[in-house]
Design an enzyme around this catalytic site. Structure first.
Site, PDB file in Angstrom:
ATOM      1  N   GLY A 145       0.807  -1.211   0.000  1.00  0.00           N
ATOM      2  CA  GLY A 145       0.000   0.000   0.000  1.00  0.00           C
ATOM      3  C   GLY A 145       0.835   1.254   0.000  1.00  0.00           C
ATOM      4  N   GLN A 170       2.646  10.031   1.758  1.00  0.00           N
ATOM      5  CA  GLN A 170       3.979   9.421   1.637  1.00  0.00           C
ATOM      6  C   GLN A 170       4.733   9.886   0.400  1.00  0.00           C
ATOM      7  OE1 GLN A 170       2.434   5.200   2.290  1.00  0.00           O
ATOM      8  NE2 GLN A 170       4.443   5.094   3.262  1.00  0.00           N
ATOM      9  N   CYS A 183       6.443  -0.585   6.244  1.00  0.00           N
ATOM     10  CA  CYS A 183       5.942   0.665   5.670  1.00  0.00           C
ATOM     11  C   CYS A 183       7.034   1.253   4.797  1.00  0.00           C
ATOM     12  CB  CYS A 183       5.591   1.635   6.801  1.00  0.00           C
ATOM     13  SG  CYS A 183       4.977   3.235   6.229  1.00  0.00           S
ATOM     14  N   LEU A 184       6.671   1.726   3.617  1.00  0.00           N
ATOM     15  CA  LEU A 184       7.670   2.285   2.696  1.00  0.00           C
ATOM     16  C   LEU A 184       8.400   3.482   3.297  1.00  0.00           C
ATOM     17  CD1 LEU A 184       5.811   2.126  -0.750  1.00  0.00           C
ATOM     18  CD2 LEU A 184       7.801   0.778  -0.044  1.00  0.00           C
ATOM     19  N   HIS A 197      -3.788   0.419   8.065  1.00  0.00           N
ATOM     20  CA  HIS A 197      -2.467   1.055   7.989  1.00  0.00           C
ATOM     21  C   HIS A 197      -2.513   2.299   7.090  1.00  0.00           C
ATOM     22  CE1 HIS A 197       2.104   0.719   7.736  1.00  0.00           C
ATOM     23  NE2 HIS A 197       1.818   1.591   6.780  1.00  0.00           N
ATOM     24  N   GLU A 198      -3.103   2.146   5.907  1.00  0.00           N
ATOM     25  CA  GLU A 198      -3.111   3.263   4.946  1.00  0.00           C
ATOM     26  C   GLU A 198      -4.030   4.402   5.398  1.00  0.00           C
ATOM     27  OE1 GLU A 198      -0.761   3.300   2.894  1.00  0.00           O
ATOM     28  OE2 GLU A 198      -0.274   1.191   3.157  1.00  0.00           O
ATOM     29  N   HIS A 213      -2.389   6.573   7.817  1.00  0.00           N
ATOM     30  CA  HIS A 213      -1.504   7.564   7.190  1.00  0.00           C
ATOM     31  C   HIS A 213      -2.260   8.863   6.894  1.00  0.00           C
ATOM     32  CE1 HIS A 213       2.454   5.847   6.421  1.00  0.00           C
ATOM     33  NE2 HIS A 213       1.933   4.722   5.953  1.00  0.00           N
TER      34      HIS A 213
END
Ligand code: CO
Length: 145
Positions: A47, A52, A90-91, A132-133, A136
């Site tokens: 994701g 981000q 996470c990226l 999670h997303e 963000h």
């Protein structure tokens, strides 16, 4: 265009993200395409959320089981009482994986890339990715959980 991914710590990852008023605007369409390309370039990411890549809007993308979910202004409308713990990455935190407790099932309402209303009933990994997303989009990072 592949966009640079912001790495923690970065104020944008903690900032407010605006609702998208026009899902069909060329600006939104371009951002979606860029985010898809960025995910592709990042390898096996599940994701990506707009903040981000430095865009402070409520948009995220999840790719799982060959399906791509493009979610505009997503909102969790229901959560299971049951939670489960699993490792997440996470990226914005390269190489960091931590066990996180999440609701096992969630229902998410959002708009799709054509402005259509979407209701997603998810469990397991997809439910986890959604939580999670969407976190963000509220400036919440997995290290907070
Ligand atoms: Co993340």
């Amino acid at each position: 265009m592949v966009l640079p991914i912001l790495i923690y710590p970065n104020d944008i990852l903690r900032g407010k993200n605006k609702k998208i008023k026009d899902p069909q605007s060329s600006e939104t369409k371009e951002l979606i395409l860029d985010m898809l390309e960025t995910m592709e370039a990042s390898g096996n990411a599940l994701g990506l959320a707009a903040p981000q890549v430095g865009a402070s809007v409520r948009l995220c993308i999840i790719k799982l089981d060959g399906k791509t979910h493009i979610l505009i202004n997503p909102k969790i409308s229901a959560r299971s009482w049951k939670k489960e713990i699993s490792e997440e990455g996470c990226l914005s935190f390269p190489g960091k994986f931590i066990p996180i407790k999440r609701h096992q099932k969630v229902t998410v309402k959002a708009l799709g890339k054509n402005g259509e209303e979407i209701i997603l009933r998810a469990e397991g990994l997809l439910a986890r990715a959604l939580q999670h997303e969407i976190d963000h989009l509220d400036g919440i990072l997995f290290i907070d959980r």
